[in-house]
Motif scaffolding. Structure first.
Motif, PDB file in Angstrom:
ATOM      1  N   VAL A  19     -23.469 -96.449 -18.723  1.00  0.00           N
ATOM      2  CA  VAL A  19     -23.629 -95.443 -19.778  1.00  0.00           C
ATOM      3  C   VAL A  19     -23.915 -96.201 -21.077  1.00  0.00           C
ATOM      4  CG1 VAL A  19     -22.513 -93.605 -21.103  1.00  0.00           C
ATOM      5  CG2 VAL A  19     -22.092 -93.827 -18.633  1.00  0.00           C
ATOM      6  N   ASP A  20     -25.171 -96.148 -21.522  1.00  0.00           N
ATOM      7  CA  ASP A  20     -25.533 -96.932 -22.704  1.00  0.00           C
ATOM      8  C   ASP A  20     -25.251 -96.158 -23.987  1.00  0.00           C
ATOM      9  OD1 ASP A  20     -27.784 -95.258 -23.282  1.00  0.00           O
ATOM     10  OD2 ASP A  20     -29.023 -96.427 -21.915  1.00  0.00           O
ATOM     11  N   THR A  21     -25.367 -96.870 -25.105  1.00  0.00           N
ATOM     12  CA  THR A  21     -25.023 -96.258 -26.391  1.00  0.00           C
ATOM     13  C   THR A  21     -26.006 -95.163 -26.786  1.00  0.00           C
ATOM     14  OG1 THR A  21     -26.157 -98.108 -27.497  1.00  0.00           O
ATOM     15  CG2 THR A  21     -23.761 -98.253 -27.286  1.00  0.00           C
ATOM     16  N   ASP A  22     -27.209 -95.179 -26.234  1.00  0.00           N
ATOM     17  CA  ASP A  22     -28.161 -94.099 -26.534  1.00  0.00           C
ATOM     18  C   ASP A  22     -27.756 -92.820 -25.815  1.00  0.00           C
ATOM     19  OD1 ASP A  22     -30.650 -93.434 -27.989  1.00  0.00           O
ATOM     20  OD2 ASP A  22     -31.396 -92.958 -25.988  1.00  0.00           O
ATOM     21  N   LYS A  23     -27.094 -92.943 -24.679  1.00  0.00           N
ATOM     22  CA  LYS A  23     -26.545 -91.764 -24.023  1.00  0.00           C
ATOM     23  C   LYS A  23     -25.334 -91.248 -24.809  1.00  0.00           C
ATOM     24  CE  LYS A  23     -27.829 -92.277 -19.123  1.00  0.00           C
ATOM     25  NZ  LYS A  23     -28.545 -93.550 -19.125  1.00  0.00           N
ATOM     26  N   ILE A  24     -24.515 -92.175 -25.279  1.00  0.00           N
ATOM     27  CA  ILE A  24     -23.312 -91.784 -26.018  1.00  0.00           C
ATOM     28  C   ILE A  24     -23.685 -91.061 -27.308  1.00  0.00           C
ATOM     29  CG2 ILE A  24     -21.226 -92.646 -27.176  1.00  0.00           C
ATOM     30  CD1 ILE A  24     -21.288 -95.000 -25.177  1.00  0.00           C
ATOM     31  N   ILE A  25     -24.631 -91.601 -28.071  1.00  0.00           N
ATOM     32  CA  ILE A  25     -25.107 -90.956 -29.293  1.00  0.00           C
ATOM     33  C   ILE A  25     -26.596 -91.295 -29.455  1.00  0.00           C
ATOM     34  CG2 ILE A  25     -24.230 -92.892 -30.682  1.00  0.00           C
ATOM     35  CD1 ILE A  25     -24.413 -89.293 -31.965  1.00  0.00           C
ATOM     36  N   PRO A  26     -27.479 -90.363 -29.125  1.00  0.00           N
ATOM     37  CA  PRO A  26     -28.922 -90.640 -29.187  1.00  0.00           C
ATOM     38  C   PRO A  26     -29.376 -91.109 -30.571  1.00  0.00           C
ATOM     39  CG  PRO A  26     -28.513 -88.618 -27.982  1.00  0.00           C
ATOM     40  CD  PRO A  26     -27.198 -89.021 -28.584  1.00  0.00           C
ATOM     41  N   GLY A  27     -30.424 -91.928 -30.579  1.00  0.00           N
ATOM     42  CA  GLY A  27     -30.890 -92.582 -31.798  1.00  0.00           C
ATOM     43  C   GLY A  27     -31.240 -91.629 -32.931  1.00  0.00           C
ATOM     44  N   ARG A  28     -31.662 -90.409 -32.628  1.00  0.00           N
ATOM     45  CA  ARG A  28     -32.069 -89.481 -33.697  1.00  0.00           C
ATOM     46  C   ARG A  28     -30.901 -89.042 -34.577  1.00  0.00           C
ATOM     47  NH1 ARG A  28     -32.139 -86.902 -28.844  1.00  0.00           N
ATOM     48  NH2 ARG A  28     -30.964 -84.932 -28.600  1.00  0.00           N
ATOM     49  N   PHE A  29     -29.664 -89.347 -34.143  1.00  0.00           N
ATOM     50  CA  PHE A  29     -28.494 -88.960 -34.931  1.00  0.00           C
ATOM     51  C   PHE A  29     -27.944 -90.118 -35.764  1.00  0.00           C
ATOM     52  CE2 PHE A  29     -28.372 -86.164 -31.147  1.00  0.00           C
ATOM     53  CZ  PHE A  29     -28.548 -84.949 -31.799  1.00  0.00           C
ATOM     54  N   LEU A  30     -28.694 -91.210 -35.837  1.00  0.00           N
ATOM     55  CA  LEU A  30     -28.190 -92.392 -36.544  1.00  0.00           C
ATOM     56  C   LEU A  30     -28.626 -92.442 -37.998  1.00  0.00           C
ATOM     57  CD1 LEU A  30     -28.707 -95.159 -33.827  1.00  0.00           C
ATOM     58  CD2 LEU A  30     -26.885 -93.458 -34.046  1.00  0.00           C
TER      59      LEU A  30
END
Length: 205
Positions: A19-30
């Motif tokens: 489970v990568d960090t893009d699954k945890i919080i997708p890049g568009r929310f950064l």
């Protein structure tokens, strides 16, 4: 940072590896540097459809796991990019502990700096805890950081290892800034002594 001592809460099973960090919080929310408000975007691509509606089959959209404080997953949790928003989103949702066989190093470091405890337990133990967690709200898991044990819903204790320094900081609720501030008296004493011994330093632009 809220101290982590002993936690007893609902555990959500996430039977996935890598489970990568893009699954945890997708890049568009950064786009934010605020830690608050990211919980609603946690696992966004798995929690919501293209119209923003909840997917009923995703665990965090189900009762009682909407109130989960522990997440149980498989190997290599938190791999991918080094975004600190990942633990921010987990904590903002209400997750205080993630249990998995292992974690990506940077994610592991980011967790402990944000009051989130990563616990390594063998795959077979994670599997048993997931099975217990599927029993619902009555199947609560206890995580005792002082004793370094996870207590399953069946009462069985599972010991885990944790770096002593990180353990102490979590117990005290200290992040990097808090750790530095704890040394403020010694820092002030040093700076006062240096100014007295080398006053010419004050003149250096």
């Amino acid at each position: 940072m809220t101290p982590f001592t002993t936690l007893t809460g609902i555990a959500a099973p996430l039977p996935m590896a890598n489970v990568d960090t893009d699954k945890i919080i997708p890049g568009r929310f950064l786009k934010t540097i605020e830690r608050k408000g990211l919980g609603k975007s946690l696992f966004a691509d798995m929690r919501y459809d293209d119209d923003g509606r909840e997917k009923p089959d995703f665990v965090l959209n189900q009762e009682p796991y909407r109130r989960a404080e522990v997440l149980i997953a498989y190997e290599n949790f938190g791999c991918g990019s080094s975004r600190e928003h990942a633990p921010w989103a987990l904590v903002d949702f209400g997750i205080r502990c993630v249990i998995a066989p292992d974690f990506a190093d940077i994610f592991n470091n980011n967790c402990t700096k944000n009051g989130l405890l990563p616990v390594r337990l063998p795959h077979e133990v994670c599997e048993r805890l997931m099975q217990q967690s599927r029993m619902g709200a009555n199947a609560r898991i206890t995580v005792d950081l002082q004793r370094q044990v996870v207590i399953g819903a069946d009462g069985e204790e599972h010991h885990f290892e944790v770096d002593p320094l990180r353990k102490e900081r979590l117990l005290q609720g200290l992040d990097d800034i808090g750790e530095t501030m704890r040394l403020s008296p010694a820092i002030d004493t040093y700076e006062t002594r240096v100014r007295a011994e080398r006053p010419w330093l004050e003149a250096i632009p």
